[in-house]
Design a protein around this motif. Sequence first.
Motif, PDB file in Angstrom:
ATOM      1  N   ASP A 263       0.825  -1.189   0.000  1.00 10.78           N
ATOM      2  CA  ASP A 263       0.000   0.000   0.000  1.00 10.78           C
ATOM      3  C   ASP A 263       0.871   1.254   0.000  1.00 10.78           C
ATOM      4  O   ASP A 263       1.932   1.293   0.625  1.00 10.78           O
ATOM      5  CB  ASP A 263      -0.899   0.035   1.238  1.00 10.78           C
ATOM      6  CG  ASP A 263      -1.959  -1.050   1.186  1.00 10.78           C
ATOM      7  OD1 ASP A 263      -2.254  -1.529   0.094  1.00 10.78           O
ATOM      8  OD2 ASP A 263      -2.494  -1.415   2.250  1.00 10.78           O
ATOM      9  N   VAL A 264       0.411   2.279  -0.693  1.00 14.30           N
ATOM     10  CA  VAL A 264       1.120   3.553  -0.777  1.00 14.30           C
ATOM     11  C   VAL A 264       0.251   4.627  -0.137  1.00 14.30           C
ATOM     12  O   VAL A 264      -0.871   4.863  -0.590  1.00 14.30           O
ATOM     13  CB  VAL A 264       1.434   3.919  -2.239  1.00 14.30           C
ATOM     14  CG1 VAL A 264       2.157   5.253  -2.298  1.00 14.30           C
ATOM     15  CG2 VAL A 264       2.253   2.815  -2.904  1.00 14.30           C
ATOM     16  N   PRO A 265       0.734   5.288   0.915  1.00 15.39           N
ATOM     17  CA  PRO A 265      -0.110   6.261   1.610  1.00 15.39           C
ATOM     18  C   PRO A 265      -0.168   7.612   0.901  1.00 15.39           C
ATOM     19  O   PRO A 265       0.833   8.094   0.367  1.00 15.39           O
ATOM     20  CB  PRO A 265       0.581   6.405   2.968  1.00 15.39           C
ATOM     21  CG  PRO A 265       2.030   6.148   2.677  1.00 15.39           C
ATOM     22  CD  PRO A 265       2.033   5.097   1.589  1.00 15.39           C
ATOM     23  N   ILE A 266      -1.351   8.218   0.907  1.00 14.48           N
ATOM     24  CA  ILE A 266      -1.535   9.598   0.460  1.00 14.48           C
ATOM     25  C   ILE A 266      -1.446  10.461   1.717  1.00 14.48           C
ATOM     26  O   ILE A 266      -2.289  10.368   2.605  1.00 14.48           O
ATOM     27  CB  ILE A 266      -2.900   9.784  -0.225  1.00 14.48           C
ATOM     28  CG1 ILE A 266      -3.017   8.833  -1.419  1.00 14.48           C
ATOM     29  CG2 ILE A 266      -3.091  11.234  -0.657  1.00 14.48           C
ATOM     30  CD1 ILE A 266      -4.423   8.769  -2.006  1.00 14.48           C
ATOM     31  N   THR A 267      -0.401  11.273   1.811  1.00 15.37           N
ATOM     32  CA  THR A 267      -0.087  11.927   3.087  1.00 15.37           C
ATOM     33  C   THR A 267      -0.012  13.450   3.022  1.00 15.37           C
ATOM     34  O   THR A 267       0.321  14.092   4.024  1.00 15.37           O
ATOM     35  CB  THR A 267       1.248  11.391   3.632  1.00 15.37           C
ATOM     36  OG1 THR A 267       2.259  11.554   2.629  1.00 15.37           O
ATOM     37  CG2 THR A 267       1.125   9.922   4.005  1.00 15.37           C
ATOM     38  N   GLY A 268      -0.328  14.031   1.880  1.00 13.99           N
ATOM     39  CA  GLY A 268      -0.315  15.491   1.792  1.00 13.99           C
ATOM     40  C   GLY A 268      -1.303  15.979   0.751  1.00 13.99           C
ATOM     41  O   GLY A 268      -1.311  15.472  -0.376  1.00 13.99           O
ATOM     42  N   VAL A 269      -2.148  16.943   1.114  1.00 15.09           N
ATOM     43  CA  VAL A 269      -3.120  17.523   0.183  1.00 15.09           C
ATOM     44  C   VAL A 269      -3.170  19.030   0.414  1.00 15.09           C
ATOM     45  O   VAL A 269      -3.334  19.488   1.553  1.00 15.09           O
ATOM     46  CB  VAL A 269      -4.523  16.914   0.364  1.00 15.09           C
ATOM     47  CG1 VAL A 269      -5.519  17.582  -0.586  1.00 15.09           C
ATOM     48  CG2 VAL A 269      -4.505  15.411   0.136  1.00 15.09           C
ATOM     49  N   LEU A 270      -3.048  19.805  -0.662  1.00 16.41           N
ATOM     50  CA  LEU A 270      -3.131  21.263  -0.596  1.00 16.41           C
ATOM     51  C   LEU A 270      -3.797  21.784  -1.861  1.00 16.41           C
ATOM     52  O   LEU A 270      -3.528  21.275  -2.956  1.00 16.41           O
ATOM     53  CB  LEU A 270      -1.737  21.895  -0.502  1.00 16.41           C
ATOM     54  CG  LEU A 270      -0.943  21.731   0.800  1.00 16.41           C
ATOM     55  CD1 LEU A 270       0.513  22.132   0.565  1.00 16.41           C
ATOM     56  CD2 LEU A 270      -1.542  22.579   1.917  1.00 16.41           C
ATOM     57  N   GLY A 271      -4.664  22.784  -1.736  1.00 16.45           N
ATOM     58  CA  GLY A 271      -5.103  23.508  -2.915  1.00 16.45           C
ATOM     59  C   GLY A 271      -3.905  24.084  -3.631  1.00 16.45           C
ATOM     60  O   GLY A 271      -2.855  24.358  -3.022  1.00 16.45           O
ATOM     61  N   ASP A 272      -4.025  24.297  -4.954  1.00 16.18           N
ATOM     62  CA  ASP A 272      -2.828  24.638  -5.735  1.00 16.18           C
ATOM     63  C   ASP A 272      -2.139  25.911  -5.277  1.00 16.18           C
ATOM     64  O   ASP A 272      -0.902  25.977  -5.234  1.00 16.18           O
ATOM     65  CB  ASP A 272      -3.147  24.699  -7.228  1.00 16.18           C
ATOM     66  CG  ASP A 272      -4.329  25.596  -7.573  1.00 16.18           C
ATOM     67  OD1 ASP A 272      -4.855  26.296  -6.686  1.00 16.18           O
ATOM     68  OD2 ASP A 272      -4.728  25.596  -8.757  1.00 16.18           O
ATOM     69  N   GLN A 273      -2.904  26.931  -4.900  1.00 16.21           N
ATOM     70  CA  GLN A 273      -2.258  28.177  -4.487  1.00 16.21           C
ATOM     71  C   GLN A 273      -1.591  28.053  -3.122  1.00 16.21           C
ATOM     72  O   GLN A 273      -0.525  28.622  -2.866  1.00 16.21           O
ATOM     73  CB  GLN A 273      -3.261  29.330  -4.501  1.00 16.21           C
ATOM     74  CG  GLN A 273      -3.903  29.542  -5.845  1.00 16.21           C
ATOM     75  CD  GLN A 273      -2.877  29.559  -6.977  1.00 16.21           C
ATOM     76  OE1 GLN A 273      -1.823  30.196  -6.864  1.00 16.21           O
ATOM     77  NE2 GLN A 273      -3.172  28.870  -8.067  1.00 16.21           N
ATOM     78  N   GLN A 274      -2.195  27.279  -2.239  1.00 14.51           N
ATOM     79  CA  GLN A 274      -1.545  27.020  -0.959  1.00 14.51           C
ATOM     80  C   GLN A 274      -0.302  26.167  -1.133  1.00 14.51           C
ATOM     81  O   GLN A 274       0.700  26.355  -0.428  1.00 14.51           O
ATOM     82  CB  GLN A 274      -2.534  26.327  -0.003  1.00 14.51           C
ATOM     83  CG  GLN A 274      -3.620  27.241   0.530  1.00 14.51           C
ATOM     84  CD  GLN A 274      -4.866  27.279  -0.333  1.00 14.51           C
ATOM     85  OE1 GLN A 274      -4.827  26.973  -1.515  1.00 14.51           O
ATOM     86  NE2 GLN A 274      -5.986  27.661   0.265  1.00 14.51           N
ATOM     87  N   ALA A 275      -0.334  25.245  -2.097  1.00 12.79           N
ATOM     88  CA  ALA A 275       0.858  24.438  -2.382  1.00 12.79           C
ATOM     89  C   ALA A 275       1.998  25.313  -2.878  1.00 12.79           C
ATOM     90  O   ALA A 275       3.163  25.113  -2.513  1.00 12.79           O
ATOM     91  CB  ALA A 275       0.530  23.360  -3.410  1.00 12.79           C
ATOM     92  N   ALA A 276       1.664  26.310  -3.705  1.00 14.52           N
ATOM     93  CA  ALA A 276       2.700  27.223  -4.194  1.00 14.52           C
ATOM     94  C   ALA A 276       3.272  28.056  -3.051  1.00 14.52           C
ATOM     95  O   ALA A 276       4.480  28.286  -2.982  1.00 14.52           O
ATOM     96  CB  ALA A 276       2.137  28.125  -5.286  1.00 14.52           C
ATOM     97  N   LEU A 277       2.402  28.529  -2.157  1.00 17.09           N
ATOM     98  CA  LEU A 277       2.865  29.294  -0.990  1.00 17.09           C
ATOM     99  C   LEU A 277       3.809  28.447  -0.146  1.00 17.09           C
ATOM    100  O   LEU A 277       4.896  28.905   0.253  1.00 17.09           O
ATOM    101  CB  LEU A 277       1.673  29.742  -0.149  1.00 17.09           C
ATOM    102  CG  LEU A 277       1.991  30.626   1.057  1.00 17.09           C
ATOM    103  CD1 LEU A 277       2.249  32.064   0.629  1.00 17.09           C
ATOM    104  CD2 LEU A 277       0.832  30.595   2.076  1.00 17.09           C
TER     105      LEU A 277
END
Length: 521
Positions: A263-277
């Motif tokens: 299994d591969v965990p999904i461990t980070g989620v950000l809206g695109d603009q917050q990801a850029a910040l």
Amino acid sequence: MYIAAIDQGTTSTRCFITTDEGEVVGTAQFEHEQIMPREGWVEHDPQEIWGNTRRAITEALVEADLELEDLDAVGVTNQRETAVIWDKHTGKPIYNAIVWQDTRTENFPINRGDGKKKTATRSGEDKERYLRTTGLLANSYPAGPKWAWILDNVEGAREQAERGDLLAGTIDTWLIWNLTGGARAVRRGMKEGGMFDRLGIRGRAQHVTDVTNASRTLLMDLETLEWDDDLCQEIGVPREILPEIRPSFGLFGTMRRRKGSRDVPITGVLGDQQAALFGQGCLDVGDAKMTYGTGLFMLLNTGAEPQFSDHGMLTTVAYQNKGEAPVYALEGSVAVGGSLIQWLRDQLGIISSAEESERLAAEVDSSGGVVIVPAFSGLFAPRWRPDARGVMTGLTRFVDKRHIARAALEATCLQTREVVAAMEKDSDIAVERLRVDGGMTANSLLMQMQADILDSAVVRPDNMETTVMGAASAAGIGAGLIEKPFSLGGDTIWENTMAGPERDRLVWQWDAAVERSLDLA
């Protein structure tokens, strides 16, 4: 160790594979169709986006010479306010995704509990009430009214929602649900008498989102970080169809390609603009960035307390680590940035590529008096005038495509200037160095023009992939692989070279053209 970062944007889906030191070892990208059924409507096919996501992951792994089970973490970043509703048993969307640029919900109906619906307004009591609770304005931008529109306009949708057959989400939620098994996992759980739920078997479909995406819906309370029951009822979105809200860094579910694989965990989620910040390393109060993508988006880190705007800015969650308080930001959102260059290429045929816009604009020292106000979806921050229409002013026989190309670049710079000025008034922070990212920043002429029109330094990192690297960093932190965002290398800096009177003239011409834009309303 390896991390996969999925960047699902307005025009394409990408996947980057990085090491735990931030070295990129594999990439892939696929564009998707822009569906425009009528004026002001913009849609995407969620199934096409999901198919492109699978293809991007597969091809990035092939380029990196890796298998899925070689990944240690997966991060997701996405276009934010774009709304999807799907049948949880079949996995099929009941309507196309309504894109953040879409204006059909500008005057959406609200139910105040008296059995009658009326139109939401953008001023007075409604404006203040929505802004102080959610950080957003009651207009066409957030995802919540888009979900309500789908429920109201797709035959039988509300009845399906009441029966518990539908799920809603922004694009991150749609992708995570599919990545963690989707309808296949739901059907298997039902077939086995709900064992997936009772036993918590890995790989079951997860209906989740993170706080940054939830803060873009007009339905989440910015302080409690929970769905607001009153707003859900008022806007017409049953809370039961909404995803669980989780911190940006932490476990969202696991991917499993085939029986017996790891299994591969999904461990980070950000809206695109917050990801850029986050990718830009704007972790301290007062740090700011501007992303030049399909639209233009400036975020300013305001710390642990939400700060509300009096000058047309929005308030949003910047990111949250599991077990920690959230970090907030002020945001200025402009609908049209790079899409103006696409318009010159695809609709007008003035240029054959985005790169050509820089070459043409460099051949003249001014726009010859031409001003373009690209209000294709109205004007967003700081004016928030959905009734505005695009205009091109100052045309003479002297003008050719070189002047129009330069005017398009100036429009980007002048819109940015308006957002920066409003942000400075709200925050009482002078933006003397603007960190920038996004595809348009590859245009060095645009960056010099931006420094001139802002009268500030413009700073671009050597690695301009801040959004996807922000998603990779979020996944690495959520999985405990790293402690801070990956380094983007050195910087290129542009300083102002323009005299004050020339800047004032451009601003005056812009303001006059905007008034023409509003006159067409």
